[in-house]
Design a protein around this motif. Structure first.
Motif, PDB file in Angstrom:
ATOM      1  N   LYS A  43       7.740 -17.194   3.336  1.00 54.36           N
ATOM      2  CA  LYS A  43       6.324 -17.046   2.998  1.00 54.36           C
ATOM      3  C   LYS A  43       6.114 -15.807   2.158  1.00 54.36           C
ATOM      4  O   LYS A  43       6.936 -14.890   2.166  1.00 54.36           O
ATOM      5  N   GLU A  44       4.990 -15.777   1.462  1.00 60.77           N
ATOM      6  CA  GLU A  44       4.668 -14.591   0.682  1.00 60.77           C
ATOM      7  C   GLU A  44       4.140 -13.483   1.598  1.00 60.77           C
ATOM      8  O   GLU A  44       3.552 -13.746   2.645  1.00 60.77           O
ATOM      9  N   ARG A  45       4.336 -12.253   1.142  1.00 60.80           N
ATOM     10  CA  ARG A  45       3.784 -11.129   1.876  1.00 60.80           C
ATOM     11  C   ARG A  45       2.266 -11.181   1.815  1.00 60.80           C
ATOM     12  O   ARG A  45       1.701 -11.516   0.777  1.00 60.80           O
ATOM     13  N   GLU A  46       1.607 -10.865   2.921  1.00 63.17           N
ATOM     14  CA  GLU A  46       0.148 -10.860   2.927  1.00 63.17           C
ATOM     15  C   GLU A  46      -0.375  -9.569   3.553  1.00 63.17           C
ATOM     16  O   GLU A  46       0.233  -8.996   4.462  1.00 63.17           O
ATOM     17  N   GLY A  47      -1.500  -9.118   3.032  1.00 61.46           N
ATOM     18  CA  GLY A  47      -2.165  -7.965   3.605  1.00 61.46           C
ATOM     19  C   GLY A  47      -2.795  -8.334   4.931  1.00 61.46           C
ATOM     20  O   GLY A  47      -3.184  -9.485   5.147  1.00 61.46           O
ATOM     21  N   VAL A  48      -2.872  -7.358   5.826  1.00 60.89           N
ATOM     22  CA  VAL A  48      -3.442  -7.579   7.153  1.00 60.89           C
ATOM     23  C   VAL A  48      -4.681  -6.715   7.330  1.00 60.89           C
ATOM     24  O   VAL A  48      -5.774  -7.216   7.536  1.00 60.89           O
ATOM     25  N   ALA A  49      -4.504  -5.403   7.254  1.00 58.29           N
ATOM     26  CA  ALA A  49      -5.610  -4.470   7.452  1.00 58.29           C
ATOM     27  C   ALA A  49      -5.282  -3.177   6.730  1.00 58.29           C
ATOM     28  O   ALA A  49      -4.121  -2.765   6.691  1.00 58.29           O
ATOM     29  N   CYS A  50      -6.322  -2.540   6.182  1.00 54.80           N
ATOM     30  CA  CYS A  50      -6.113  -1.315   5.411  1.00 54.80           C
ATOM     31  C   CYS A  50      -7.194  -0.297   5.731  1.00 54.80           C
ATOM     32  O   CYS A  50      -8.354  -0.666   5.958  1.00 54.80           O
ATOM     33  N   THR A  51      -6.801   0.970   5.719  1.00 54.84           N
ATOM     34  CA  THR A  51      -7.735   2.051   5.993  1.00 54.84           C
ATOM     35  C   THR A  51      -7.708   3.049   4.851  1.00 54.84           C
ATOM     36  O   THR A  51      -6.655   3.364   4.308  1.00 54.84           O
ATOM     37  N   SER A  52      -8.876   3.546   4.507  1.00 56.89           N
ATOM     38  CA  SER A  52      -9.010   4.451   3.372  1.00 56.89           C
ATOM     39  C   SER A  52      -8.845   5.903   3.791  1.00 56.89           C
ATOM     40  O   SER A  52      -9.093   6.266   4.944  1.00 56.89           O
ATOM     41  N   SER A  53      -8.439   6.751   2.836  1.00 54.11           N
ATOM     42  CA  SER A  53      -8.402   8.186   3.097  1.00 54.11           C
ATOM     43  C   SER A  53      -9.812   8.772   3.036  1.00 54.11           C
ATOM     44  O   SER A  53     -10.031   9.908   3.455  1.00 54.11           O
TER      45      SER A  53
END
Length: 129
Positions: A43-53
């Motif tokens: 499968k392709e890599r997928e984003g899950v969750a991200c947090t900003s600085s």
């Protein structure tokens, strides 16, 4: 040089919980958005969750909304991914990644396009009975 190291993976039953940790440096948390990504073989890599600085709300992708929570502990230089209600389809190698903060929208770009300059080696999460 940015270093990222994941921990906390393992085997869990469906419906269970895990907390992943991404250890890094204070400088990284100050200048980079940090995201969690996953990839299962075939499968392709997928984003899950991200947090900003910056003081911007975290970004979650649809498959994990309402189940996963991303947070950062600046005192410990660590970003966490709390995963609840795990499903077999959550099985994957999970990586944390750092993308330079450009503006308040770069956290979404990191998660949706995987625009990161640095990647951790990854850790296996298996959801199975």
């Amino acid at each position: 040089q940015v270093h990222l190291g994941e921990s906390g993976g393992g085997l869990v039953q469906p419906g269970g919980s895990l907390r992943l940790s991404c250890a890094t440096s204070a400088a990284t948390l100050e200048y980079y958005d940090i995201g969690w990504f996953r990839q299962d073989p075939g499968k392709e890599r997928e984003g899950v969750a991200c947090t900003s600085s910056r003081d911007v709300s975290p970004y979650y992708t649809e498959p994990v909304k309402g189940r996963f929570t991303i947070s950062r502990d600046n005192a410990k230089n660590t970003v966490y991914l709390e995963m609840n209600g795990l499903k077999p389809e959550d099985t994957a190698v999970y990586h944390c990644a750092a993308g330079i903060t450009i503006n308040e929208y770069s956290v979404q770009t990191l998660c949706t396009a995987g625009v990161a300059q640095y990647w951790g080696p990854g850790i296996q999460v298996t959801v199975s009975s």
